[in-house]
Design a protein around this motif. Structure first.
Motif, PDB file in Angstrom:
ATOM      1  N   LEU A  46       0.805  -1.225   0.000  1.00  0.00           N
ATOM      2  CA  LEU A  46       0.000   0.000   0.000  1.00  0.00           C
ATOM      3  C   LEU A  46       0.837   1.274   0.000  1.00  0.00           C
ATOM      4  O   LEU A  46       0.549   2.202  -0.770  1.00  0.00           O
ATOM      5  CB  LEU A  46      -0.972  -0.008   1.186  1.00  0.00           C
ATOM      6  CG  LEU A  46      -2.116  -1.020   1.123  1.00  0.00           C
ATOM      7  CD1 LEU A  46      -3.041  -0.838   2.316  1.00  0.00           C
ATOM      8  CD2 LEU A  46      -2.893  -0.891  -0.170  1.00  0.00           C
ATOM      9  N   PRO A  47       1.867   1.388   0.836  1.00  0.00           N
ATOM     10  CA  PRO A  47       2.658   2.623   0.801  1.00  0.00           C
ATOM     11  C   PRO A  47       3.257   2.902  -0.572  1.00  0.00           C
ATOM     12  O   PRO A  47       3.324   4.059  -1.010  1.00  0.00           O
ATOM     13  CB  PRO A  47       3.741   2.375   1.853  1.00  0.00           C
ATOM     14  CG  PRO A  47       3.119   1.403   2.800  1.00  0.00           C
ATOM     15  CD  PRO A  47       2.295   0.501   1.925  1.00  0.00           C
ATOM     16  N   ALA A  48       3.662   1.831  -1.274  1.00  0.00           N
ATOM     17  CA  ALA A  48       4.240   2.029  -2.610  1.00  0.00           C
ATOM     18  C   ALA A  48       3.174   2.427  -3.618  1.00  0.00           C
ATOM     19  O   ALA A  48       3.384   3.321  -4.446  1.00  0.00           O
ATOM     20  CB  ALA A  48       4.954   0.755  -3.063  1.00  0.00           C
ATOM     21  N   LEU A  49       2.008   1.785  -3.545  1.00  0.00           N
ATOM     22  CA  LEU A  49       0.941   2.097  -4.495  1.00  0.00           C
ATOM     23  C   LEU A  49       0.374   3.496  -4.292  1.00  0.00           C
ATOM     24  O   LEU A  49      -0.080   4.127  -5.245  1.00  0.00           O
ATOM     25  CB  LEU A  49      -0.196   1.075  -4.388  1.00  0.00           C
ATOM     26  CG  LEU A  49       0.080  -0.338  -4.895  1.00  0.00           C
ATOM     27  CD1 LEU A  49      -1.214  -1.140  -4.884  1.00  0.00           C
ATOM     28  CD2 LEU A  49       0.673  -0.318  -6.295  1.00  0.00           C
ATOM     29  N   LEU A  50       0.387   3.968  -3.055  1.00  0.00           N
ATOM     30  CA  LEU A  50      -0.225   5.258  -2.744  1.00  0.00           C
ATOM     31  C   LEU A  50       0.809   6.365  -2.565  1.00  0.00           C
ATOM     32  O   LEU A  50       0.500   7.415  -2.001  1.00  0.00           O
ATOM     33  CB  LEU A  50      -1.080   5.127  -1.477  1.00  0.00           C
ATOM     34  CG  LEU A  50      -2.209   4.098  -1.540  1.00  0.00           C
ATOM     35  CD1 LEU A  50      -2.946   4.036  -0.214  1.00  0.00           C
ATOM     36  CD2 LEU A  50      -3.178   4.405  -2.677  1.00  0.00           C
ATOM     37  N   ALA A  51       2.000   6.157  -3.081  1.00  0.00           N
ATOM     38  CA  ALA A  51       3.040   7.184  -2.981  1.00  0.00           C
ATOM     39  C   ALA A  51       2.654   8.399  -3.813  1.00  0.00           C
ATOM     40  O   ALA A  51       2.060   8.261  -4.886  1.00  0.00           O
ATOM     41  CB  ALA A  51       4.375   6.630  -3.450  1.00  0.00           C
ATOM     42  N   PRO A  52       2.937   9.605  -3.340  1.00  0.00           N
ATOM     43  CA  PRO A  52       2.623  10.819  -4.103  1.00  0.00           C
ATOM     44  C   PRO A  52       3.192  10.748  -5.517  1.00  0.00           C
ATOM     45  O   PRO A  52       4.338  10.340  -5.730  1.00  0.00           O
ATOM     46  CB  PRO A  52       3.279  11.930  -3.278  1.00  0.00           C
ATOM     47  CG  PRO A  52       3.266  11.392  -1.887  1.00  0.00           C
ATOM     48  CD  PRO A  52       3.531   9.922  -2.027  1.00  0.00           C
ATOM     49  N   GLY A  53       2.365  11.129  -6.476  1.00  0.00           N
ATOM     50  CA  GLY A  53       2.760  11.102  -7.871  1.00  0.00           C
ATOM     51  C   GLY A  53       2.412   9.814  -8.588  1.00  0.00           C
ATOM     52  O   GLY A  53       2.527   9.729  -9.820  1.00  0.00           O
ATOM     53  N   VAL A  90     -11.376   2.750  -7.626  1.00  0.00           N
ATOM     54  CA  VAL A  90     -10.051   3.343  -7.806  1.00  0.00           C
ATOM     55  C   VAL A  90      -9.101   2.214  -8.160  1.00  0.00           C
ATOM     56  O   VAL A  90      -9.037   1.205  -7.452  1.00  0.00           O
ATOM     57  CB  VAL A  90      -9.587   4.082  -6.539  1.00  0.00           C
ATOM     58  CG1 VAL A  90      -8.164   4.613  -6.735  1.00  0.00           C
ATOM     59  CG2 VAL A  90     -10.534   5.229  -6.215  1.00  0.00           C
ATOM     60  N   ALA A  91      -8.391   2.354  -9.274  1.00  0.00           N
ATOM     61  CA  ALA A  91      -7.539   1.280  -9.758  1.00  0.00           C
ATOM     62  C   ALA A  91      -6.106   1.767  -9.929  1.00  0.00           C
ATOM     63  O   ALA A  91      -5.844   2.957 -10.098  1.00  0.00           O
ATOM     64  CB  ALA A  91      -8.061   0.737 -11.087  1.00  0.00           C
ATOM     65  N   VAL A  92      -5.191   0.807  -9.888  1.00  0.00           N
ATOM     66  CA  VAL A  92      -3.771   1.096 -10.037  1.00  0.00           C
ATOM     67  C   VAL A  92      -3.124  -0.109 -10.699  1.00  0.00           C
ATOM     68  O   VAL A  92      -3.637  -1.232 -10.605  1.00  0.00           O
ATOM     69  CB  VAL A  92      -3.128   1.388  -8.661  1.00  0.00           C
ATOM     70  CG1 VAL A  92      -3.201   0.159  -7.770  1.00  0.00           C
ATOM     71  CG2 VAL A  92      -1.684   1.859  -8.802  1.00  0.00           C
ATOM     72  N   LEU A  93      -2.018   0.120 -11.400  1.00  0.00           N
ATOM     73  CA  LEU A  93      -1.284  -0.983 -12.010  1.00  0.00           C
ATOM     74  C   LEU A  93      -0.305  -1.544 -10.988  1.00  0.00           C
ATOM     75  O   LEU A  93       0.553  -0.829 -10.474  1.00  0.00           O
ATOM     76  CB  LEU A  93      -0.541  -0.500 -13.253  1.00  0.00           C
ATOM     77  CG  LEU A  93      -1.422   0.109 -14.344  1.00  0.00           C
ATOM     78  CD1 LEU A  93      -0.579   0.521 -15.531  1.00  0.00           C
ATOM     79  CD2 LEU A  93      -2.528  -0.832 -14.759  1.00  0.00           C
ATOM     80  N   ALA A  94      -0.440  -2.822 -10.705  1.00  0.00           N
ATOM     81  CA  ALA A  94       0.399  -3.472  -9.697  1.00  0.00           C
ATOM     82  C   ALA A  94       1.271  -4.528 -10.357  1.00  0.00           C
ATOM     83  O   ALA A  94       0.863  -5.170 -11.333  1.00  0.00           O
ATOM     84  CB  ALA A  94      -0.466  -4.113  -8.618  1.00  0.00           C
ATOM     85  N   PRO A  95       2.480  -4.742  -9.851  1.00  0.00           N
ATOM     86  CA  PRO A  95       3.365  -5.750 -10.445  1.00  0.00           C
ATOM     87  C   PRO A  95       2.854  -7.154 -10.191  1.00  0.00           C
ATOM     88  O   PRO A  95       2.428  -7.491  -9.091  1.00  0.00           O
ATOM     89  CB  PRO A  95       4.705  -5.497  -9.752  1.00  0.00           C
ATOM     90  CG  PRO A  95       4.343  -4.817  -8.461  1.00  0.00           C
ATOM     91  CD  PRO A  95       3.115  -4.014  -8.742  1.00  0.00           C
ATOM     92  N   ALA A  96       2.893  -7.975 -11.235  1.00  0.00           N
ATOM     93  CA  ALA A  96       2.506  -9.378 -11.127  1.00  0.00           C
ATOM     94  C   ALA A  96       3.721 -10.221 -11.503  1.00  0.00           C
ATOM     95  O   ALA A  96       4.857  -9.792 -11.353  1.00  0.00           O
ATOM     96  CB  ALA A  96       1.315  -9.667 -12.034  1.00  0.00           C
TER      97      ALA A  96
END
Length: 244
Positions: free
Chosen positions: A12-19, A70-76
């Motif tokens: 979560l901290p990485a996905l929600l980092a500013p920018g 709310v969606a984000v691209l996450a590493p798989a």
């Protein structure tokens, strides 16, 4: 932890980092293959609220209080990026969010918790061609061996033999019960409304396009997940797994 588990339990901290690039999904209609996705970026996280940059076109203040995705691209696996999302409450649309010496427009949404994420899709119009080793097929009422040519979250193209008894009733607008099978996983079912009928040159078969309707919510969600998974695998094989 398996790659699938890691995808749905992101950092979560990485996905929600500013920018960080994010996507706001305001409307998703799998039956009509329509989706309203707007790109944004993370401004900040304050306790249980995530502040996102206003989108273009902008989200109206009247939408405050509604649930959105709310969606984000996450590493798989293998360096692939796949979209995951969570259901958020749009808390406010602000016009005076402080960013340094400036005041900008921002969206305030509820922050995710561990376990909130699910695999999603940011594209509804990508139609997946079916090959023999994909493990996807279709059952149609009245037909013994329908051939699934391609499919999406909202429809499919199917080839049927003109010799079958049910063929004489194939007309645009007719509804045919279907079951889309994902071998080893499950199925989604509902009614397929015929949008087009194209006979073969020899008259022995016909290809018809249909869109899916009269589906239960659980079937819609399941189909969305499976389409996202198959599309991702197809794009990985094509060497084009990225969302721009």
């Amino acid at each position: 932890m398996s790659p699938e588990d890691a995808l749905l339990a992101p950092n979560l901290p990485a996905l929600l980092a500013p920018g960080r690039l994010m996507f706001v999904v305001l409307h998703k209609d799998a039956l009509r293959e329509r989706i309203d996705v707007r790109a944004t970026r993370v401004l900040a996280v304050e306790e249980d609220v995530v502040f996102l940059a206003q989108t273009e076109p902008p989200v109206a203040r009247l939408s405050s209080g509604h649930d959105i995705e709310v969606a984000v691209l996450a590493p798989a696996a293998a360096g692939e990026m796949r979209p995951v999302g969570y259901v958020a409450r749009l808390l406010d649309v602000r016009q005076d969010y402080p960013m340094g010496e400036q005041r900008i427009d921002a969206l305030a949404v509820s922050a995710p918790k561990p376990g909130d994420f699910f695999e999603t899709s940011l594209r509804m119009h990508y139609r997946v061609p079916v090959d023999e080793d994909m493990g996807v097929g279709i059952l149609l009422e009245g037909f013994e061996t329908p051939e699934l040519l391609d499919f999406s979250a909202g429809g499919a193209r199917v080839r049927v033999a003109a010799l079958e008894e049910a063929f004489v009733d194939l007309k645009v607008g007719k509804s045919v019960p279907f079951r889309l099978l994902f071998l080893g996983s499950g199925y989604a079912e509902g009614d397929g409304v015929i949008r087009s009928v194209t006979p073969s040159e020899d008259g022995r078969s016909a290809t018809f396009g249909l869109f899916f309707t009269n589906m239960e919510i659980r079937d819609i969600r399941y189909l969305e997940r499976m389409v996202a998974r198959v599309v991702s695998a197809c794009r990985q094989r094509e060497g084009d797994a990225g969302y721009e």
